[in-house]
Design an enzyme around this catalytic site. Sequence first.
Site, PDB file in Angstrom:
ATOM      1  N   GLU A 310     -26.010  41.955  12.483  1.00 26.07           N
ATOM      2  CA  GLU A 310     -25.540  42.995  12.923  1.00 26.07           C
ATOM      3  C   GLU A 310     -25.004  43.932  11.772  1.00 26.07           C
ATOM      4  OE1 GLU A 310     -26.787  43.751  15.822  1.00 26.07           O
ATOM      5  OE2 GLU A 310     -27.609  41.661  15.850  1.00 26.07           O
ATOM      6  N   GLU A 332     -35.165  45.395  11.815  1.00 25.42           N
ATOM      7  CA  GLU A 332     -35.098  44.021  12.216  1.00 25.42           C
ATOM      8  C   GLU A 332     -35.286  43.004  11.152  1.00 25.42           C
ATOM      9  OE1 GLU A 332     -33.168  43.256  14.685  1.00 25.42           O
ATOM     10  OE2 GLU A 332     -33.066  44.974  15.844  1.00 25.42           O
TER      11      GLU A 332
END
Length: 857
Positions: A310, A332
């Site tokens: 994150e 991602e």
Amino acid sequence: MPGENLSRDEARTRAGLLSVDGYEVALDVRSAVGEAEEGSGPRTFRSVTTIRFRAAEPGASTFVDLIASAVTGITLNGEELDPATAFDGSRITLDSLAAENVLVVDAQCAYSRTGEGLHRFVDPEDGEVYLYTQYEPADARRVFATFEQPDLKAPFHFEVTAPDAWTVWSNGEGTRGEDGVWRFAPTRPISTYITCVVAGPYHYVTDLYERELADGTTLRIPLGAMCRKGLAKHFDADDVFLVTKQGFDFFHDHFDYPYPFGKYDQAFVPEYNLGAMENPGMVTFREEYIFRGKVTTASYERRANVILHEMAHMWFGDLVTMQWWDDLWLKESFADFMGSFSMVEATRFTNGWVTFANNRKAWAYRADQLPSTHPVTADIRDLEDAKLNFDGITYAKGASVLKQLVAYAGRDAFLEGARRYFKRHAYGNTQLGDLLSVLEETSGRDMKAWSRSWLQTSGVNSLTPQVTYDAGGRITELAVVQDGAELRPHRVAVGLYRVEGTELVRYARAEADVAGVRTVVAELAGAERPELVLVNDDDLTYCKIRFDEGSLEALRAHLGDITDPLARALCWSALWNLTRDALMPARDFIDLVLTFAGRESDIGVLQMLHAWARAALDHYAAPAWREEGGRLLAEGALRELRLADAGSQHQLTWARFFAAVARSEADFQLLTGLLEGTAKVDGLDVDQELRWAFLEPLAAHGVPDESVISAELARDDTASGKRHQVRCLAARPSAAVKEQAWAAVVESDTLSNALVEATIAGFVQPGQRELLAPFTPKYFEAIERVWSKRSIQIAMDVVRGLYPSLQDDESTLTATDEWLSTHESSAPALRRLVLESRDDLARALRAQACDAGASEG
């Protein structure tokens, strides 16, 4: 809802027309507490949004996204619009735009029970209410009016009116005014899906990260971490902050772009439907990353990886964002790769690449062999496509490809490319070509050719060694043979291993660029004959490893003797792929686990072996052998449990595995005794989480009655306990229980997403195939309705989770094919889920045939 599924073409048209200058969002969430009025429908909150935006074509029309229970007012440039005609349930039509526009929307939006939008959770332990938002890919529109697409970035200014006893957080720093309203500093230009609000009586801990920058200034980042009050006694915030600071050090060392979003809060929230979400300044995680009992190092490693994943998004995704979901990989894949990269180099989890090879890549290999496989850069037509592409291709294959890219372009060139990318595109949106251009600058390599092979085609290659020897036993030629629909360039290491004493060790290694069908590795000619040839040693590329016959025999005898944990993990992964591909009987794989897993030092690999062994038994073993295979697994698990060091994480792992595979009366008596305190395994602390792990298999075999499960909930009357109780209740071997569980998930929408998950997990029990058989026709009758009536997250959970995979015979394939042939006009995303499940079942049947052949042989 009409128009709820935004298409790429609509987003492109709107992006070409509009530029957004800013949002002002005022939420009043005082309605979250107290009793809801009877018969008043869903509990709602007030949302007032002001959007300032420009239109390139004055007089044109567009729409703003909003999913709300009611719209009470719409004003565009001072003119009131009639909500009855302008709002259709998911969009507000805006006609006759001016060059500069101000839109004000006053709405009543519903609190979420599915983790999409503004989720409301009531803690059963103390009655406290907690709120948080989760928007990816397009659920900000459930909370405020928005142009819901990633390339219409803007600054956001939030104001939240909340109950007096609460604290409220958002992306920016916030303070509570004398009027009771929380006001937050405007954000930098960001996409709608990464805005965030968290509110409630959270337990909150603070810290500070400081770093001197190259210009002599000091960067100070206020850190915060929070969880429900009921979890505070379990919250190890110090370890969360340790990993956070190590991550910031790593990314500042390598990215040369200071963290740009001010503070850095991390909220561990209940009933989260993701692992975590990268909202800048306010990252949200599922609260299961706070451990209520003893867990292994692998659990802490997994949490550290997610924290760093994150954090990497602050640059890859938040600072620079993909233009549309086609390039989801730009955030991602990079975050998945950088999570492992930073964890290995900056934290105590230095074996992270072993986990990556054994765990993340297994996810990628499975996804890349499904009929729904797609290139890393995907063709995303609409939001339903986008939701399904948060998958093993976009995350794990993309990360694996980036690991290959680092080997191909060089580490320094890769990181320098990242630095230029951030500086060139800060606060903007990018596509594939934007990244490739900076990597070509820094590496001098033709990135377009590399991209065509690795990012723009799908499928996984297999690499197999071919070795010939002279009369003296030395290698005359070692070649690597590649197969697959698309042959790719691979930078690989080939390792040669031999037995030395009691160990299988590498004595020679060569790197080579593998291209085409057959590549000779000339450097290894003349080497002594190896017992094992390991293609893709050190896991540099993304491929399925195959073995020559001699290597396979060596693994059957010496797999546990391989000294290097990464090499050992790669061999396990390759053997699992052989099993899934029906090239190795499932019983042979299970035998390898029973023979060598007890010697596995890496706890994450051991946990994966346990999961694979269960999957091999439940799905890939011949039905006639399942009973014997289950007995062997249970006996082996109990043996290793008793042999494991007292109090060790290996003991804990074997205890959980034993419970999962227990099947005899003696097994159940031991589990019951451990729960009641009449039996003991020296050093094994049966804490509350382990109690539930023991109780579920007992419930699935009908050992305890409902009163025992209720008593366990009374012992653990918490949100976590409630999830476990629901799972145990649904696991019981009763037709009435199964009907009740089915109705709760399929026919009703009253359960939260967390309890839907728990109910499905309990419902689907491998030992209850006959009991579940009547639900096969019900499944195919229900899924179209479920898809149209439920939120996409819940619909995905139902369609995936309740597919009758345990009815593993040709009749289920036939029923699936009949549904697909008669529902060609169904939503493509729904059809994709059914096709994937069908493919898994067909693979299982092939593996079962392979395993049955082993018994005949």
